[in-house]
Design an enzyme around this catalytic site. Structure first.
Site, PDB file in Angstrom:
ATOM      1  N   HIS A  10       0.872  -1.152   0.031  1.00 54.32           N
ATOM      2  CA  HIS A  10      -0.149   0.065  -0.046  1.00 54.32           C
ATOM      3  C   HIS A  10       0.876   1.162  -0.055  1.00 54.32           C
ATOM      4  O   HIS A  10       0.748   1.901  -0.774  1.00 54.32           O
ATOM      5  CB  HIS A  10      -0.932   0.058   1.289  1.00 54.32           C
ATOM      6  CG  HIS A  10      -1.942   1.178   1.181  1.00 54.32           C
ATOM      7  ND1 HIS A  10      -1.259   2.408   2.006  1.00 54.32           N
ATOM      8  CD2 HIS A  10      -3.046   1.397   0.692  1.00 54.32           C
ATOM      9  CE1 HIS A  10      -2.509   3.161   1.662  1.00 54.32           C
ATOM     10  NE2 HIS A  10      -3.448   2.377   0.857  1.00 54.32           N
ATOM     11  N   PHE A  70      -4.112  -8.352   2.654  1.00 56.17           N
ATOM     12  CA  PHE A  70      -4.756  -9.305   3.225  1.00 56.17           C
ATOM     13  C   PHE A  70      -6.072  -9.787   2.469  1.00 56.17           C
ATOM     14  O   PHE A  70      -6.346 -10.929   2.384  1.00 56.17           O
ATOM     15  CB  PHE A  70      -5.155  -9.175   4.891  1.00 56.17           C
ATOM     16  CG  PHE A  70      -4.029  -9.187   5.385  1.00 56.17           C
ATOM     17  CD1 PHE A  70      -3.584 -10.680   5.926  1.00 56.17           C
ATOM     18  CD2 PHE A  70      -3.373  -8.478   6.097  1.00 56.17           C
ATOM     19  CE1 PHE A  70      -2.744 -10.952   6.994  1.00 56.17           C
ATOM     20  CE2 PHE A  70      -2.316  -8.587   6.940  1.00 56.17           C
ATOM     21  CZ  PHE A  70      -1.891  -9.917   7.524  1.00 56.17           C
ATOM     22  N   ALA A  71      -6.647  -8.864   1.667  1.00 55.22           N
ATOM     23  CA  ALA A  71      -7.724  -9.138   0.969  1.00 55.22           C
ATOM     24  C   ALA A  71      -7.822  -8.531  -0.292  1.00 55.22           C
ATOM     25  O   ALA A  71      -6.994  -7.429  -0.537  1.00 55.22           O
ATOM     26  CB  ALA A  71      -9.080  -8.721   1.784  1.00 55.22           C
ATOM     27  N   ALA A  72      -8.520  -8.910  -1.298  1.00 55.04           N
ATOM     28  CA  ALA A  72      -8.804  -8.315  -2.580  1.00 55.04           C
ATOM     29  C   ALA A  72      -9.798  -7.334  -2.692  1.00 55.04           C
ATOM     30  O   ALA A  72     -10.883  -7.232  -3.235  1.00 55.04           O
ATOM     31  CB  ALA A  72      -9.469  -9.433  -3.375  1.00 55.04           C
ATOM     32  N   GLY A  73      -9.331  -6.182  -2.093  1.00 49.14           N
ATOM     33  CA  GLY A  73     -10.131  -4.744  -2.250  1.00 49.14           C
ATOM     34  C   GLY A  73      -9.843  -4.040  -3.292  1.00 49.14           C
ATOM     35  O   GLY A  73      -9.579  -4.701  -4.440  1.00 49.14           O
ATOM     36  N   MET A  74     -10.156  -2.677  -3.378  1.00 52.21           N
ATOM     37  CA  MET A  74     -10.122  -1.844  -4.455  1.00 52.21           C
ATOM     38  C   MET A  74      -8.636  -1.777  -4.976  1.00 52.21           C
ATOM     39  O   MET A  74      -8.458  -1.666  -6.290  1.00 52.21           O
ATOM     40  CB  MET A  74     -10.695  -0.518  -4.319  1.00 52.21           C
ATOM     41  CG  MET A  74     -12.277  -0.602  -4.388  1.00 52.21           C
ATOM     42  SD  MET A  74     -12.922  -1.473  -5.757  1.00 52.21           S
ATOM     43  CE  MET A  74     -12.581  -0.273  -7.014  1.00 52.21           C
ATOM     44  N   HIS A  75      -7.790  -1.660  -4.156  1.00 52.68           N
ATOM     45  CA  HIS A  75      -6.270  -1.645  -4.438  1.00 52.68           C
ATOM     46  C   HIS A  75      -5.944  -2.820  -5.474  1.00 52.68           C
ATOM     47  O   HIS A  75      -5.195  -2.850  -6.450  1.00 52.68           O
ATOM     48  CB  HIS A  75      -5.109  -1.587  -3.327  1.00 52.68           C
ATOM     49  CG  HIS A  75      -5.321  -0.215  -2.543  1.00 52.68           C
ATOM     50  ND1 HIS A  75      -5.188   0.980  -3.292  1.00 52.68           N
ATOM     51  CD2 HIS A  75      -5.384   0.038  -1.399  1.00 52.68           C
ATOM     52  CE1 HIS A  75      -5.166   1.957  -2.577  1.00 52.68           C
ATOM     53  NE2 HIS A  75      -5.357   1.255  -1.357  1.00 52.68           N
ATOM     54  N   GLU A 125       7.870   5.773  -2.821  1.00 50.30           N
ATOM     55  CA  GLU A 125       8.440   5.188  -4.001  1.00 50.30           C
ATOM     56  C   GLU A 125       9.463   4.306  -3.848  1.00 50.30           C
ATOM     57  O   GLU A 125       9.936   4.043  -2.645  1.00 50.30           O
ATOM     58  CB  GLU A 125       9.343   6.685  -4.489  1.00 50.30           C
ATOM     59  CG  GLU A 125       8.824   7.884  -4.694  1.00 50.30           C
ATOM     60  CD  GLU A 125       7.580   8.078  -5.987  1.00 50.30           C
ATOM     61  OE1 GLU A 125       8.016   7.150  -6.881  1.00 50.30           O
ATOM     62  OE2 GLU A 125       6.803   8.657  -5.912  1.00 50.30           O
TER      63      GLU A 125
END
Length: 123
Positions: free
Chosen positions: A9, A68-73, A43
């Site tokens: 992130h 940990f999970a398949a979110g929007m990122h 960066e």
């Protein structure tokens, strides 16, 4: 040649980058080409790290999200940031970490260590 791209992130906390550098160094024992990139804040960004892998000879890039999970990122940001590189190398995006019993052991160990510092036993 296969390149491994660790994706995080990003954070304003300096230790975040130090942690991923350590993971990248360890993974170099298993993969010859390893880079890391951040979705935001830090960066290098994901696309910059992917371009570097291509410059170093990668024709396939395995993207390993440290999420940990398949979110929007995972669903939107990572693929969008790799669009340009996908013309130069095959992009394979691994699943997020999700639930893994090996992590349960690490969490248990961290909790036990915290309790021992406090002089408390959980049993």
């Amino acid at each position: 040649m296969i390149g491994l791209l660790l994706v995080l992130h990003g954070s304003k906390i300096k230790e975040w980058q130090e942690i991923v550098i350590n993971y990248a160094e360890e993974l170099k024992r298993h993969f010859p080409l390893v880079e890391y990139g951040f979705i935001e804040i830090n960066e290098p960004k994901i696309d910059e790290a992917a371009k570097k892998l291509v410059e170093r000879g990668a024709d396939t890039i395995v993207v390993v999200p440290l999420l940990f999970a398949a979110g929007m990122h995972f669903k939107r940001d990572i693929p969008n940031q790799l669009k340009e590189t996908s013309n130069k190398a095959k992009i394979i995006i691994a699943e997020p970490i999700g639930f893994d019993k090996r992590i349960v052991d690490i969490l248990k160990e961290k909790a036990e260590k915290a309790l021992s510092v406090e002089g408390t036993s959980y049993q």
